[in-house]
Write a protein that holds these residues in place. Structure first.
Motif, PDB file in Angstrom:
ATOM      1  N   LEU A 213       0.827  -1.218   0.000  1.00  0.00           N
ATOM      2  CA  LEU A 213       0.000   0.000   0.000  1.00  0.00           C
ATOM      3  C   LEU A 213       0.858   1.264   0.000  1.00  0.00           C
ATOM      4  O   LEU A 213       0.475   2.273  -0.603  1.00  0.00           O
ATOM      5  CB  LEU A 213      -0.954  -0.008   1.207  1.00  0.00           C
ATOM      6  CG  LEU A 213      -2.033  -1.104   1.161  1.00  0.00           C
ATOM      7  CD1 LEU A 213      -2.872  -1.078   2.440  1.00  0.00           C
ATOM      8  CD2 LEU A 213      -2.939  -0.972  -0.064  1.00  0.00           C
ATOM      9  N   SER A 214       2.025   1.230   0.628  1.00  0.00           N
ATOM     10  CA  SER A 214       2.856   2.441   0.596  1.00  0.00           C
ATOM     11  C   SER A 214       3.401   2.657  -0.814  1.00  0.00           C
ATOM     12  O   SER A 214       3.524   3.790  -1.273  1.00  0.00           O
ATOM     13  CB  SER A 214       3.972   2.381   1.642  1.00  0.00           C
ATOM     14  OG  SER A 214       4.881   1.376   1.339  1.00  0.00           O
ATOM     15  N   HIS A 215       3.678   1.571  -1.504  1.00  0.00           N
ATOM     16  CA  HIS A 215       4.109   1.683  -2.909  1.00  0.00           C
ATOM     17  C   HIS A 215       2.990   2.282  -3.756  1.00  0.00           C
ATOM     18  O   HIS A 215       3.218   3.194  -4.561  1.00  0.00           O
ATOM     19  CB  HIS A 215       4.487   0.290  -3.423  1.00  0.00           C
ATOM     20  CG  HIS A 215       4.899   0.243  -4.854  1.00  0.00           C
ATOM     21  ND1 HIS A 215       6.097   0.743  -5.307  1.00  0.00           N
ATOM     22  CD2 HIS A 215       4.251  -0.233  -5.948  1.00  0.00           C
ATOM     23  CE1 HIS A 215       6.187   0.570  -6.629  1.00  0.00           C
ATOM     24  NE2 HIS A 215       5.074  -0.022  -7.034  1.00  0.00           N
ATOM     25  N   ILE A 216       1.777   1.785  -3.552  1.00  0.00           N
ATOM     26  CA  ILE A 216       0.635   2.306  -4.320  1.00  0.00           C
ATOM     27  C   ILE A 216       0.374   3.769  -3.962  1.00  0.00           C
ATOM     28  O   ILE A 216       0.124   4.597  -4.838  1.00  0.00           O
ATOM     29  CB  ILE A 216      -0.616   1.431  -4.070  1.00  0.00           C
ATOM     30  CG1 ILE A 216      -0.415   0.069  -4.748  1.00  0.00           C
ATOM     31  CG2 ILE A 216      -1.882   2.108  -4.582  1.00  0.00           C
ATOM     32  CD1 ILE A 216      -1.461  -0.971  -4.383  1.00  0.00           C
ATOM     33  N   ALA A 217       0.475   4.072  -2.690  1.00  0.00           N
ATOM     34  CA  ALA A 217       0.251   5.471  -2.271  1.00  0.00           C
ATOM     35  C   ALA A 217       1.264   6.394  -2.950  1.00  0.00           C
ATOM     36  O   ALA A 217       0.937   7.511  -3.358  1.00  0.00           O
ATOM     37  CB  ALA A 217       0.354   5.583  -0.756  1.00  0.00           C
ATOM     38  N   ALA A 218       2.504   5.889  -3.104  1.00  0.00           N
ATOM     39  CA  ALA A 218       3.540   6.716  -3.732  1.00  0.00           C
ATOM     40  C   ALA A 218       3.251   6.938  -5.214  1.00  0.00           C
ATOM     41  O   ALA A 218       3.671   7.929  -5.794  1.00  0.00           O
ATOM     42  CB  ALA A 218       4.904   6.052  -3.553  1.00  0.00           C
TER      43      ALA A 218
END
Lengths: 222, 385
Positions: B64-69
């Motif tokens: 999710l942090s990758h997607i948020a980025a």
């Protein structure tokens, strides 16, 4: 005081008419007569498991209860007494029969009186009812009458079967009219295991005063 | 109202092509699916958590942090985060970190998990699943709200002078949804804390969910968080859309028939009739989705399951185009027109910061120099005496 009782026949017979259904109907007829002698009336409904076969299989593999199965569950929930009848296959009750009772909620049939009946091609299967089927109905917390019924081919010409049917029917009437189920359910329902929405979707009591509810509201686990 | 998609993270053989994607392909695909969700105007992307094949999502905050980025507006979430087998301390830390990196564009949904062997693999006992979930969340709730926590419970080793870092973004804990199918205790906990309640709304007839949501709303009001109508409710659903309904039925049927969980079971038409599954034209999906608020009351978040059962990436992206362009805009308009004005707004970081601080600046915790422990002295943060 005259009461009207709901008798439910569950038959796993597959032919029409089947000897399995015939055996159950004989008991149902006898129950109606015996109750009538006590000025009680009996309404009988029949659940033919053959018609529910695919919904029972679906419920087993996907937890999805179809409308016909739900209707059968509701019928059983209102039953005052049950006659459960199955053919014997490979030295055991029909898989359709056991599957049906396995998909029911554990608390649906608590304290309901039951006559168990089975049919087979040979008398060598005679102990299937007492040895195999009683355990399932004990698990479901039903009260199975002392006399089990079993009819192999030759029993259909033996008056002994009629006598056993009379016995089982009287036992069922005695239990049904005794108020046993009502007493157990009225006074002890909470002491059996339930889940929210169990008992065929009718068990909706929520005890706010339980240890788990206190834990849910920020308390400590006991 | 927020609309989004949630993924189980299953890696399922495509019954039409016979191909099973590799883990690498499916993980690449999910990132594309999430980016697509933002592109077509959806609000939320959520991922499940599993610890066994054929699923890939064992580390949701990393994904999710990758997607948020890679996105600008999308809220990233979970469906669900396991509150039973995860250490609540690790949940507090990982999701607070995600919250910072996503600049508040995140929340999470807690669930107990029903894969029996996961419990022993993580040293837990499935028979204690419910008290474990309830106690873990009681701790998690404190870890995000108290700078220094002393805690002792039944399931986890005690904590003395523990500070979960980083503190939540703007000192505002992530919004939490509690997912449950038939457990009143979970609904009670959601109501007690004023959190959201999510009904996955996929497998069972709606009556099961109606009862529990009603109970949650009553208890939400009982605990003084607002009226029953102001309780925060999310619902799942699943759809397969094509311009013509017959195409939708034909295209989806092989996937339905072999889907995990309900595959090889009911007929698709029966399942559509008896559950929230919609397979059909955009208008049919709209009509069915609009019935949800009639059953459950007005709610804040509608999630759709779109990428399961071996549907290939190309099909999923096409589905998202249809969902985002033809279904959701109509739903937004129709629901806005029908919604009770008392209905709460869906939870967003910005909205919740405003609720907490008004026009004042949000607290920004700055730690004191390390003194070796948190047990002695005052707060480890400069602004707290």
């Amino acid at each position: 005081m005259s009461q009207n009782f709901q008798l439910v026949v569950v038959s796993a017979g597959t032919s029409d008419p089947s000897s399995t259904r015939l055996l159950a109907d004989r008991v149902a007829g006898r129950v109606t007569t015996l109750a009538g002698k006590r000025s009680q009336t009996v309404g009988t409904s029949v659940i033919e498991l053959r018609e529910l076969a695919s919904e029972i299989a679906n419920a087993l593999v996907s937890n999805h209860i179809g409308p016909k199965l739900q209707k059968a569950i509701t019928t059983l929930q209102h039953a005052d007494a049950i006659i459960a009848s199955t053919p014997v296959y490979k030295a055991g009750a029909s898989g359709l029969f056991t599957s049906f009772f396995q998909v029911l909620d554990n608390d649906l049939l608590i304290a309901k009186p039951v006559v168990l009946a089975a049919t087979a091609g040979t008398a060598r299967h005679a102990l299937v009812v007492d040895d195999q089927m009683r355990g399932l109905f004990a698990y479901l917390r039903t009260v199975v009458v002392p006399t089990s019924l079993f009819a192999a081919t030759e029993d259909w010409q033996d008056n002994g079967l009629n006598k056993r049917i009379d016995r089982a029917a009287l036992e069922l009437v005695a239990l049904m009219t005794s108020g046993f189920e009502k007493t157990v359910r009225d006074e002890s329902w909470g002491s059996y295991q339930h889940e929210f929405g169990s008992a065929g979707g009718t068990e909706l009591t929520i005890d706010l005063d339980s240890d788990l509810m206190r834990l849910a509201a920020g308390g400590a686990a006991s | 109202m927020q609309f989004g998609i949630f993924s189980v993270s299953d890696i399922t053989r495509d019954p039409v092509s016979g191909e099973t994607p590799s883990e690498a392909e499916r993980i690449d695909a999910i990132v594309q699916i999430a980016e697509k969700a933002e592109e077509v105007g959806l609000d939320v992307f959520a991922i499940g958590e599993h610890h066994n094949p054929p699923f890939f999502s064992s580390a949701p905050t990393t994904l999710l942090s990758h997607i948020a980025a890679k996105t600008k507006k999308l809220i990233v979430s979970t469906a669900t985060t396991l509150i039973t087998t995860n250490d609540p301390v690790r949940i507090a830390e990982e999701y607070a970190m995600l919250q910072h990196l996503a600049k508040g564009r995140m929340d999470l949904m807690l669930g107990r998990g029903n894969t029996a062997p996961v419990y022993p693999w993580f040293g837990q006992d499935i028979r204690q699943s419910l008290p474990l979930a309830l106690e873990n969340y009681n701790l998690l709730h404190r870890l995000w709200r108290e700078d220094v926590v002393d805690w002792e419970g039944k399931f986890r080793t005690p904590l003395q002078g523990f500070t979960s870092t980083p503190r939540p973004l703007d000192d505002l804990p992530p919004f939490v949804w509690h997912g449950s199918i038939r457990t009143p205790e979970i609904a009670e906990q959601a109501a007690f804390y004023g959190d959201g309640f999510f009904a996955n709304n996929i497998f069972w007839p709606k009556e099961h969910y109606i009862r529990l949501i009603k109970f949650y709303r009553q208890r939400y009001a009982h605990y003084g968080h607002g009226t029953e109508k102001q309780a925060i409710v999310g619902l799942g659903g699943q759809a397969y859309i094509a311009k013509r309904s017959q195409d939708a039925l034909n295209e989806f049927r092989p996937y339905f028939n072999e889907a995990p969980v309900y595959g090889h079971g009911p007929r698709m038409e029966d399942f559509m009739e008896q559950t929230p599954l919609s397979v059909g034209s955009p208008q049919e999906v709209i009509d069915k989705t609009l019935t949800f608020r009639e059953h459950f009351g007005d709610y804040q978040r509608q999630m759709f399951l779109m990428d399961h059962a071996g549907l290939p990436l190309k099909t999923v992206l096409n589905q998202l185009d249809l969902l985002g362009e033809e279904v959701v805009p109509v739903l937004r308009k129709e629901i806005e027109a029908r919604q009770d004005p008392e209905t709460a707004k869906p939870p967003t970081h910005a909205g919740r910061v405003k609720d907490k601080y008004g026009d004042k600046p949000a607290r920004q915790p700055r730690p004191n120099a390390n003194r070796g422990d948190n047990v002695t002295g005052g707060s480890p943060y400069q602004d707290e005496k």
